[in-house]
Design a protein around this motif. Structure first.
Motif, PDB file in Angstrom:
ATOM      1  N   VAL A   4       0.844  -1.194   0.000  1.00  0.00           N
ATOM      2  CA  VAL A   4       0.000   0.000   0.000  1.00  0.00           C
ATOM      3  C   VAL A   4       0.880   1.245   0.000  1.00  0.00           C
ATOM      4  CG1 VAL A   4      -1.847   1.259   1.137  1.00  0.00           C
ATOM      5  CG2 VAL A   4      -1.799  -1.248   1.246  1.00  0.00           C
ATOM      6  N   CYS A   5       0.805   2.007  -1.057  1.00  0.00           N
ATOM      7  CA  CYS A   5       1.556   3.251  -1.139  1.00  0.00           C
ATOM      8  C   CYS A   5       0.918   4.276  -0.207  1.00  0.00           C
ATOM      9  CB  CYS A   5       1.539   3.768  -2.580  1.00  0.00           C
ATOM     10  SG  CYS A   5       2.407   5.325  -2.812  1.00  0.00           S
ATOM     11  N   GLY A   6       1.625   4.606   0.869  1.00  0.00           N
ATOM     12  CA  GLY A   6       1.068   5.526   1.864  1.00  0.00           C
ATOM     13  C   GLY A   6       0.535   4.825   3.087  1.00  0.00           C
ATOM     14  N   GLY A   7       0.531   3.489   3.092  1.00  0.00           N
ATOM     15  CA  GLY A   7       0.145   2.733   4.276  1.00  0.00           C
ATOM     16  C   GLY A   7      -1.261   3.051   4.753  1.00  0.00           C
ATOM     17  N   PRO A   8      -1.473   3.058   6.070  1.00  0.00           N
ATOM     18  CA  PRO A   8      -2.827   3.235   6.593  1.00  0.00           C
ATOM     19  C   PRO A   8      -3.437   4.592   6.260  1.00  0.00           C
ATOM     20  CG  PRO A   8      -1.204   3.335   8.373  1.00  0.00           C
ATOM     21  CD  PRO A   8      -0.479   2.843   7.151  1.00  0.00           C
ATOM     22  N   VAL A   9      -2.603   5.613   6.078  1.00  0.00           N
ATOM     23  CA  VAL A   9      -3.144   6.926   5.709  1.00  0.00           C
ATOM     24  C   VAL A   9      -3.833   6.845   4.348  1.00  0.00           C
ATOM     25  CG1 VAL A   9      -2.522   9.291   5.076  1.00  0.00           C
ATOM     26  CG2 VAL A   9      -1.516   8.235   7.111  1.00  0.00           C
ATOM     27  N   ALA A  10      -3.190   6.183   3.390  1.00  0.00           N
ATOM     28  CA  ALA A  10      -3.799   6.036   2.072  1.00  0.00           C
ATOM     29  C   ALA A  10      -5.076   5.216   2.131  1.00  0.00           C
ATOM     30  CB  ALA A  10      -2.800   5.391   1.111  1.00  0.00           C
ATOM     31  N   VAL A  11      -5.126   4.207   3.020  1.00  0.00           N
ATOM     32  CA  VAL A  11      -6.333   3.397   3.150  1.00  0.00           C
ATOM     33  C   VAL A  11      -7.485   4.249   3.673  1.00  0.00           C
ATOM     34  CG1 VAL A  11      -7.403   1.433   4.317  1.00  0.00           C
ATOM     35  CG2 VAL A  11      -5.060   1.245   3.451  1.00  0.00           C
ATOM     36  N   VAL A  12      -7.226   5.041   4.694  1.00  0.00           N
ATOM     37  CA  VAL A  12      -8.292   5.901   5.237  1.00  0.00           C
ATOM     38  C   VAL A  12      -8.728   6.917   4.187  1.00  0.00           C
ATOM     39  CG1 VAL A  12      -8.880   7.585   7.024  1.00  0.00           C
ATOM     40  CG2 VAL A  12      -7.518   5.565   7.611  1.00  0.00           C
ATOM     41  N   GLN A  13      -7.779   7.494   3.474  1.00  0.00           N
ATOM     42  CA  GLN A  13      -8.151   8.427   2.405  1.00  0.00           C
ATOM     43  C   GLN A  13      -9.016   7.742   1.347  1.00  0.00           C
ATOM     44  OE1 GLN A  13      -4.158   9.584   1.307  1.00  0.00           O
ATOM     45  NE2 GLN A  13      -4.319  11.558   2.353  1.00  0.00           N
ATOM     46  N   GLY A  14      -8.634   6.518   0.971  1.00  0.00           N
ATOM     47  CA  GLY A  14      -9.415   5.790  -0.017  1.00  0.00           C
ATOM     48  C   GLY A  14     -10.823   5.470   0.471  1.00  0.00           C
ATOM     49  N   LEU A  15     -10.953   5.107   1.737  1.00  0.00           N
ATOM     50  CA  LEU A  15     -12.271   4.848   2.311  1.00  0.00           C
ATOM     51  C   LEU A  15     -13.133   6.114   2.280  1.00  0.00           C
ATOM     52  CD1 LEU A  15     -11.183   2.689   5.361  1.00  0.00           C
ATOM     53  CD2 LEU A  15     -12.706   1.913   3.545  1.00  0.00           C
ATOM     54  N   LEU A  16     -12.534   7.240   2.674  1.00  0.00           N
ATOM     55  CA  LEU A  16     -13.275   8.495   2.665  1.00  0.00           C
ATOM     56  C   LEU A  16     -13.656   8.894   1.244  1.00  0.00           C
ATOM     57  CD1 LEU A  16     -11.209  10.475   5.329  1.00  0.00           C
ATOM     58  CD2 LEU A  16     -13.535   9.599   5.595  1.00  0.00           C
ATOM     59  N   ASP A  17     -12.765   8.655   0.284  1.00  0.00           N
ATOM     60  CA  ASP A  17     -13.096   8.948  -1.114  1.00  0.00           C
ATOM     61  C   ASP A  17     -14.261   8.086  -1.588  1.00  0.00           C
ATOM     62  OD1 ASP A  17     -10.987  10.735  -1.198  1.00  0.00           O
ATOM     63  OD2 ASP A  17      -9.619   9.364  -2.220  1.00  0.00           O
ATOM     64  N   ALA A  18     -14.282   6.834  -1.167  1.00  0.00           N
ATOM     65  CA  ALA A  18     -15.320   5.915  -1.637  1.00  0.00           C
ATOM     66  C   ALA A  18     -16.705   6.315  -1.149  1.00  0.00           C
ATOM     67  CB  ALA A  18     -14.994   4.493  -1.194  1.00  0.00           C
ATOM     68  N   VAL A  19     -16.804   6.777   0.106  1.00  0.00           N
ATOM     69  CA  VAL A  19     -18.117   7.155   0.633  1.00  0.00           C
ATOM     70  C   VAL A  19     -18.441   8.618   0.371  1.00  0.00           C
ATOM     71  CG1 VAL A  19     -18.054   5.373   2.420  1.00  0.00           C
ATOM     72  CG2 VAL A  19     -17.227   7.671   2.962  1.00  0.00           C
ATOM     73  N   GLY A  20     -17.445   9.404  -0.028  1.00  0.00           N
ATOM     74  CA  GLY A  20     -17.683  10.799  -0.367  1.00  0.00           C
ATOM     75  C   GLY A  20     -17.894  11.689   0.841  1.00  0.00           C
ATOM     76  N   PRO A  21     -18.057  12.987   0.615  1.00  0.00           N
ATOM     77  CA  PRO A  21     -18.174  13.937   1.724  1.00  0.00           C
ATOM     78  C   PRO A  21     -19.417  13.746   2.579  1.00  0.00           C
ATOM     79  CG  PRO A  21     -18.624  15.012  -0.378  1.00  0.00           C
ATOM     80  CD  PRO A  21     -18.079  13.658  -0.700  1.00  0.00           C
ATOM     81  N   ASP A  22     -20.428  13.089   2.051  1.00  0.00           N
ATOM     82  CA  ASP A  22     -21.645  12.854   2.823  1.00  0.00           C
ATOM     83  C   ASP A  22     -21.644  11.500   3.522  1.00  0.00           C
ATOM     84  OD1 ASP A  22     -22.757  15.315   2.053  1.00  0.00           O
ATOM     85  OD2 ASP A  22     -23.510  14.440   0.177  1.00  0.00           O
ATOM     86  N   GLY A  23     -20.593  10.709   3.329  1.00  0.00           N
ATOM     87  CA  GLY A  23     -20.512   9.393   3.948  1.00  0.00           C
ATOM     88  C   GLY A  23     -19.730   9.432   5.248  1.00  0.00           C
ATOM     89  N   THR A  24     -19.849   8.368   6.009  1.00  0.00           N
ATOM     90  CA  THR A  24     -19.193   8.270   7.310  1.00  0.00           C
ATOM     91  C   THR A  24     -18.554   6.898   7.445  1.00  0.00           C
ATOM     92  OG1 THR A  24     -20.811   9.770   8.327  1.00  0.00           O
ATOM     93  CG2 THR A  24     -19.535   8.379   9.816  1.00  0.00           C
ATOM     94  N   ILE A  25     -17.317   6.861   7.922  1.00  0.00           N
ATOM     95  CA  ILE A  25     -16.675   5.583   8.215  1.00  0.00           C
ATOM     96  C   ILE A  25     -16.514   5.458   9.728  1.00  0.00           C
ATOM     97  CG2 ILE A  25     -15.531   5.426   5.993  1.00  0.00           C
ATOM     98  CD1 ILE A  25     -12.924   6.194   7.381  1.00  0.00           C
TER      99      ILE A  25
END
Length: 291
Positions: free
Chosen positions: A43-64
């Motif tokens: 994973v390029c960026g490790g856990p930070v990239a994973v959290v960013q990807g999760l937030l991108d997937a649900v968008g600004p109106d989504g919640t993780i």
């Protein structure tokens, strides 16, 4: 000895978000994420990239949402990995720092939840052993008012996630990590247990709780996936499962009552009886990482 090459596939913030969307993650939804960073690949960026990807997937109106549990804030008499000498127990109870949602690190749930916990704007629930952290516009609604004597029951974020139509995302994690199954334990006859932990104002406190255990959750998950609609796929190298919290809880309530009934552990005394030999925290037998 030569350094071994990186083990792929290469996963980036963008590929993770794209693969989650292809799997069916929707913009604006609420995801309860159980995760394993090592399962994804490189994973390029490790856990930070994973959290960013999760937030991108649900968008600004989504919640993780992630579990940020602290099972080590428990009675040292029950520790087993490693155990500590009995002559230390009283001193440990007297000096163990109390839970602080802002600074107490999570334990045994992996690096991705810990990254969410420390993310700007993250909110964390108040339970000193089974907290959850959330990022997004529904975060406060989910984590607020987590009752101190209700680890994973009706007054916990799990019940709110159920009501809000959230889905579980097992991102390289197995069904043994599926916290939603625990909510079912509060809805069937279950023994009670005395749970010891550091008190918020100092000293030691004991509360009465439902005894919870993830014993046979792998079997439960296998049957759940066989009988119910579970989205399955891959993100990077990780096996992924996606399903509603409500479906998992409803299925577990019926399955546990049949396949793992604990009614025989409940004393028939006509009153409240606390089984001090029960499971006072998800990690009571171990201070090390949990699966």
């Amino acid at each position: 000895m030569p350094t071994p090459p990186a083990t792929g596939p290469l996963v980036t913030r963008d590929t993770l978000a794209a693969e989650l969307r292809l799997l069916g993650v929707e913009t604006g939804e609420i995801l309860l994420v159980h995760s394993s960073l090592s399962s994804l690949g490189w994973v390029c960026g490790g856990p930070v990239a994973v959290v960013q990807g999760l937030l991108d997937a649900v968008g600004p109106d989504g919640t993780i949402v992630v579990p940020t549990q602290t099972g080590d804030l428990s009675d040292p008499a029950l520790w087993g990995n490693p155990p500590v000498p009995e002559e230390w127990w009283a001193r440990i109870r007297a000096t163990m720092p109390a839970y602080d949602p802002l600074i107490t690190p999570s334990r045994g749930v992996g690096v991705i939840p810990e990254t969410v916990r420390t993310w700007p704007g993250a909110l964390r629930s108040a339970h000193p052993q089974t907290s959850f952290a959330a990022l997004g516009p529904r975060a406060a609604e989910i984590v607020e008012d987590h009752a101190p004597d209700c680890r994973l029951g009706e007054r916990s974020p799990l019940a709110r996630l159920e009501r809000l139509g959230a889905r579980v995302l097992l991102l390289g994690a197995g069904y043994a990590s599926c916290t939603s199954f625990h909510l079912a334990e509060y809805r069937i006859p279950s023994p009670l247990v005395a749970v010891g932990r550091p008190a918020p104002g100092g000293g030691w406190e004991t509360v009465t709780e439902v005894s919870i255990t993830s014993d046979r959750f792998d079997e439960l998950g296998y049957d759940f996936e066989r009988d119910r609609a579970v989205v399955r796929g891959r993100v990077g190298a990780a096996h992924v499962r996606l399903f509603p919290v409500a479906d998992a809880v409803a299925y577990a309530e019926r399955w546990l009552a049949v396949h793992r009934s604990r009614e025989d552990e409940i004393p028939n005394t006509g009153g409240t009886c606390v089984d001090t030999g029960g499971d006072p925290a998800p990690a009571r037998r171990s201070r090390g990482p949990r699966t």
